[in-house]
Design a protein around this motif. Structure first.
Motif, PDB file in Angstrom:
ATOM      1  N   GLU A 156      36.117  23.535   2.778  1.00  0.00           N
ATOM      2  CA  GLU A 156      34.843  23.274   2.083  1.00  0.00           C
ATOM      3  C   GLU A 156      35.078  23.144   0.581  1.00  0.00           C
ATOM      4  O   GLU A 156      34.468  22.300  -0.093  1.00  0.00           O
ATOM      5  CB  GLU A 156      33.844  24.409   2.399  1.00  0.00           C
ATOM      6  CG  GLU A 156      32.405  24.070   2.106  1.00  0.00           C
ATOM      7  CD  GLU A 156      32.017  22.606   2.362  1.00  0.00           C
ATOM      8  OE1 GLU A 156      31.639  21.941   1.383  1.00  0.00           O
ATOM      9  OE2 GLU A 156      32.100  22.115   3.511  1.00  0.00           O
ATOM     10  N   SER A 157      36.003  23.940   0.077  1.00  0.00           N
ATOM     11  CA  SER A 157      36.321  23.916  -1.347  1.00  0.00           C
ATOM     12  C   SER A 157      36.964  22.568  -1.734  1.00  0.00           C
ATOM     13  O   SER A 157      36.670  22.007  -2.791  1.00  0.00           O
ATOM     14  CB  SER A 157      37.265  25.086  -1.637  1.00  0.00           C
ATOM     15  OG  SER A 157      37.509  25.206  -2.994  1.00  0.00           O
ATOM     16  N   VAL A 158      37.822  22.038  -0.858  1.00  0.00           N
ATOM     17  CA  VAL A 158      38.447  20.727  -1.102  1.00  0.00           C
ATOM     18  C   VAL A 158      37.375  19.634  -1.088  1.00  0.00           C
ATOM     19  O   VAL A 158      37.350  18.761  -1.971  1.00  0.00           O
ATOM     20  CB  VAL A 158      39.542  20.429  -0.041  1.00  0.00           C
ATOM     21  CG1 VAL A 158      40.021  18.982  -0.156  1.00  0.00           C
ATOM     22  CG2 VAL A 158      40.718  21.388  -0.194  1.00  0.00           C
ATOM     23  N   LEU A 159      36.486  19.690  -0.128  1.00  0.00           N
ATOM     24  CA  LEU A 159      35.428  18.669  -0.041  1.00  0.00           C
ATOM     25  C   LEU A 159      34.511  18.721  -1.270  1.00  0.00           C
ATOM     26  O   LEU A 159      34.096  17.691  -1.796  1.00  0.00           O
ATOM     27  CB  LEU A 159      34.608  18.853   1.244  1.00  0.00           C
ATOM     28  CG  LEU A 159      35.377  18.576   2.546  1.00  0.00           C
ATOM     29  CD1 LEU A 159      34.533  18.966   3.759  1.00  0.00           C
ATOM     30  CD2 LEU A 159      35.787  17.106   2.648  1.00  0.00           C
ATOM     31  N   ARG A 160      34.229  19.952  -1.720  1.00  0.00           N
ATOM     32  CA  ARG A 160      33.381  20.104  -2.910  1.00  0.00           C
ATOM     33  C   ARG A 160      34.067  19.488  -4.124  1.00  0.00           C
ATOM     34  O   ARG A 160      33.451  18.766  -4.903  1.00  0.00           O
ATOM     35  CB  ARG A 160      33.097  21.598  -3.134  1.00  0.00           C
ATOM     36  CG  ARG A 160      31.885  21.883  -3.986  1.00  0.00           C
ATOM     37  CD  ARG A 160      31.375  23.313  -3.817  1.00  0.00           C
ATOM     38  NE  ARG A 160      32.439  24.289  -3.958  1.00  0.00           N
ATOM     39  CZ  ARG A 160      32.777  25.179  -3.013  1.00  0.00           C
ATOM     40  NH1 ARG A 160      32.130  25.233  -1.861  1.00  0.00           N
ATOM     41  NH2 ARG A 160      33.758  26.038  -3.227  1.00  0.00           N
ATOM     42  N   LYS A 161      35.385  19.733  -4.237  1.00  0.00           N
ATOM     43  CA  LYS A 161      36.145  19.169  -5.367  1.00  0.00           C
ATOM     44  C   LYS A 161      36.120  17.639  -5.311  1.00  0.00           C
ATOM     45  O   LYS A 161      35.986  16.957  -6.341  1.00  0.00           O
ATOM     46  CB  LYS A 161      37.589  19.693  -5.325  1.00  0.00           C
ATOM     47  CG  LYS A 161      38.463  19.286  -6.471  1.00  0.00           C
ATOM     48  CD  LYS A 161      37.960  19.793  -7.810  1.00  0.00           C
ATOM     49  CE  LYS A 161      38.147  21.295  -7.972  1.00  0.00           C
ATOM     50  NZ  LYS A 161      37.582  21.799  -9.248  1.00  0.00           N
ATOM     51  N   ALA A 162      36.221  17.096  -4.122  1.00  0.00           N
ATOM     52  CA  ALA A 162      36.204  15.630  -3.972  1.00  0.00           C
ATOM     53  C   ALA A 162      34.872  15.068  -4.463  1.00  0.00           C
ATOM     54  O   ALA A 162      34.828  14.044  -5.155  1.00  0.00           O
ATOM     55  CB  ALA A 162      36.449  15.245  -2.509  1.00  0.00           C
ATOM     56  N   ARG A 163      33.790  15.749  -4.107  1.00  0.00           N
ATOM     57  CA  ARG A 163      32.462  15.272  -4.552  1.00  0.00           C
ATOM     58  C   ARG A 163      32.333  15.369  -6.071  1.00  0.00           C
ATOM     59  O   ARG A 163      31.770  14.484  -6.713  1.00  0.00           O
ATOM     60  CB  ARG A 163      31.364  16.071  -3.840  1.00  0.00           C
ATOM     61  CG  ARG A 163      31.222  15.696  -2.349  1.00  0.00           C
ATOM     62  CD  ARG A 163      29.971  16.290  -1.720  1.00  0.00           C
ATOM     63  NE  ARG A 163      30.053  17.730  -1.548  1.00  0.00           N
ATOM     64  CZ  ARG A 163      30.480  18.354  -0.435  1.00  0.00           C
ATOM     65  NH1 ARG A 163      30.850  17.655   0.626  1.00  0.00           N
ATOM     66  NH2 ARG A 163      30.519  19.668  -0.380  1.00  0.00           N
ATOM     67  N   GLU A 164      32.884  16.435  -6.649  1.00  0.00           N
ATOM     68  CA  GLU A 164      32.864  16.570  -8.119  1.00  0.00           C
ATOM     69  C   GLU A 164      33.640  15.426  -8.773  1.00  0.00           C
ATOM     70  O   GLU A 164      33.214  14.862  -9.777  1.00  0.00           O
ATOM     71  CB  GLU A 164      33.537  17.895  -8.540  1.00  0.00           C
ATOM     72  CG  GLU A 164      32.687  19.144  -8.368  1.00  0.00           C
ATOM     73  CD  GLU A 164      33.534  20.408  -8.594  1.00  0.00           C
ATOM     74  OE1 GLU A 164      33.316  21.387  -7.856  1.00  0.00           O
ATOM     75  OE2 GLU A 164      34.425  20.408  -9.483  1.00  0.00           O
ATOM     76  N   LEU A 165      34.793  15.105  -8.200  1.00  0.00           N
ATOM     77  CA  LEU A 165      35.620  14.034  -8.763  1.00  0.00           C
ATOM     78  C   LEU A 165      34.892  12.699  -8.685  1.00  0.00           C
ATOM     79  O   LEU A 165      34.915  11.902  -9.623  1.00  0.00           O
ATOM     80  CB  LEU A 165      36.972  13.967  -8.030  1.00  0.00           C
ATOM     81  CG  LEU A 165      37.945  15.103  -8.367  1.00  0.00           C
ATOM     82  CD1 LEU A 165      39.040  15.220  -7.315  1.00  0.00           C
ATOM     83  CD2 LEU A 165      38.566  14.901  -9.761  1.00  0.00           C
ATOM     84  N   LYS A 166      34.218  12.465  -7.566  1.00  0.00           N
ATOM     85  CA  LYS A 166      33.462  11.224  -7.440  1.00  0.00           C
ATOM     86  C   LYS A 166      32.352  11.171  -8.493  1.00  0.00           C
ATOM     87  O   LYS A 166      32.135  10.135  -9.138  1.00  0.00           O
ATOM     88  CB  LYS A 166      32.874  11.091  -6.029  1.00  0.00           C
ATOM     89  CG  LYS A 166      32.239   9.718  -5.822  1.00  0.00           C
ATOM     90  CD  LYS A 166      31.474   9.607  -4.531  1.00  0.00           C
ATOM     91  CE  LYS A 166      30.824   8.225  -4.434  1.00  0.00           C
ATOM     92  NZ  LYS A 166      29.951   8.107  -3.266  1.00  0.00           N
ATOM     93  N   ALA A 167      31.689  12.288  -8.679  1.00  0.00           N
ATOM     94  CA  ALA A 167      30.611  12.342  -9.683  1.00  0.00           C
ATOM     95  C   ALA A 167      31.153  12.064 -11.087  1.00  0.00           C
ATOM     96  O   ALA A 167      30.448  11.531 -11.943  1.00  0.00           O
ATOM     97  CB  ALA A 167      29.915  13.709  -9.640  1.00  0.00           C
TER      98      ALA A 167
END
Lengths: 217, 217
Positions: A156-167
């Motif tokens: 979940e932490s990796v997925l959250r980081k991915a969304r932050e990077l996209k943002a």
């Protein structure tokens, strides 16, 4: 193409044959024209997770690779690319590092590339190849080694980081730990964020396949 | 992997089906998991050979690609990557340009990359992806279109340029015209110079294969 022999060097000491062969097995599944033999370095049960353990691994990897120069390609299955440059100078067999492979594939997929790894620093090939187009927001929270990736909170932490990077503007994600391949999280990132995510073992296999194709006579 | 459908867009008007299918046929030979359908743009018998003909080709390529969004990937088989960026914004199917693919693969193979093309200028993806690591010594003498590559003097001129680039410090050659794939000169460069040379059709196929692998569910 005649089936090619790829030597996969794992940079972590593994007794369990299934674990040892895991990256090689994935490469064979992705690229049926390749068959793999896997070897690992000694006395590094925690693998390569910082610059100290990287330095320690280099001579061991060189010694292993030198024994397998009859392979069609040698893959160093680690995103930090330990010993890759040294071996490229030394040997005539193609030598592929996961870090260089991921960065190069990401370079072809997106203009702004977000990195997700498990180390404090951005591994050298990512810095060199992606330069100013790289977006680094640090490690995923609570993830400091590949074992952390195996649990739900780590994923979940990796997925959250991915969304932050996209943002932040990333239109591609470069994964920077081969443990991300073991948990097959690249597709989950793509589904969750709608941007491509580069899987390290898939990328290193891609370059091994390319090297074999190009060497066909 | 189930066999995937790749649409190959040729940026030159071709009546002859064998010529039209040539890049697609090479992609199928290199990557047996891919099958290809080839299409070409109208009214450009000389293809894309400068910025004017590139600009002319862009709306035609976009119109063609829009008709084939059901493919697993669309390959724009031209090293100048006409319409690639526009299509990536527009469509959800992976769009691959030969120029980006070659540059990205070369980035993974060598630190200093020599370019050999047939245009006066360095195509945009090579400038963007290779930046300061690119060595450009201009076109091979006497080579201004793909037809010049078909004759012995053209081949020799390309090989001479490759040797000059190596002497200037290149440890990899990025070919910048898909005509170089048709004459299969990459392997000859490798044999003659001892450094890897990236074949454009092989590179665009590699990225198409990668896109298909990653999209497998």
């Amino acid at each position: 193409m005649v089936r090619k022999n790829i030597v996969v060097i794992r940079v972590v000491t593994l007794e369990d044959q299934t674990l040892l062969r895991m990256h090689g097995d994935l490469i064979e599944a992705y690229y049926p024209a390749l068959r793999t033999d896997s070897y690992c370095i000694g006395e590094q049960p925690r693998g390569v997770c910082d610059l100290k353990t990287k330095t320690l691994a280099v001579p061991k990897i060189i010694a292993l690779a030198k024994k397998h120069q009859d392979a069609d390609a040698i893959v160093i299955s680690c995103c930090d690319d330990p010993a890759v440059e040294e071996l490229r100078e030394m040997l005539s067999v193609p030598v592929i590092g996961a870090g260089t492979a991921v960065s190069a594939v990401a370079r072809g997929l997106g203009k702004r590339v977000g990195i997700i790894g498990i180390t404090e620093y951005v591994p050298e090939p990512y810095r060199r190849i992606l330069g100013d187009d790289l977006i680094d927001l640090g490690r995923p929270e609570g993830v400091t080694c590949t074992l952390d990736l195996m649990i739900g909170a780590g994923r979940e932490s990796v997925l959250r980081k991915a969304r932050e990077l996209k943002a932040q503007g990333a239109n591609c994600i470069a994964l920077a730990c081969t443990g991300m391949s073991t948990i097959r999280i690249a597709r989950e990132i793509e589904n969750s964020c709608g941007i491509p995510a580069v899987d390290p073992v898939m990328a290193e296999g891609l370059f091994a396949y390319y090297a074999c194709l190009q060497s066909e006579r």
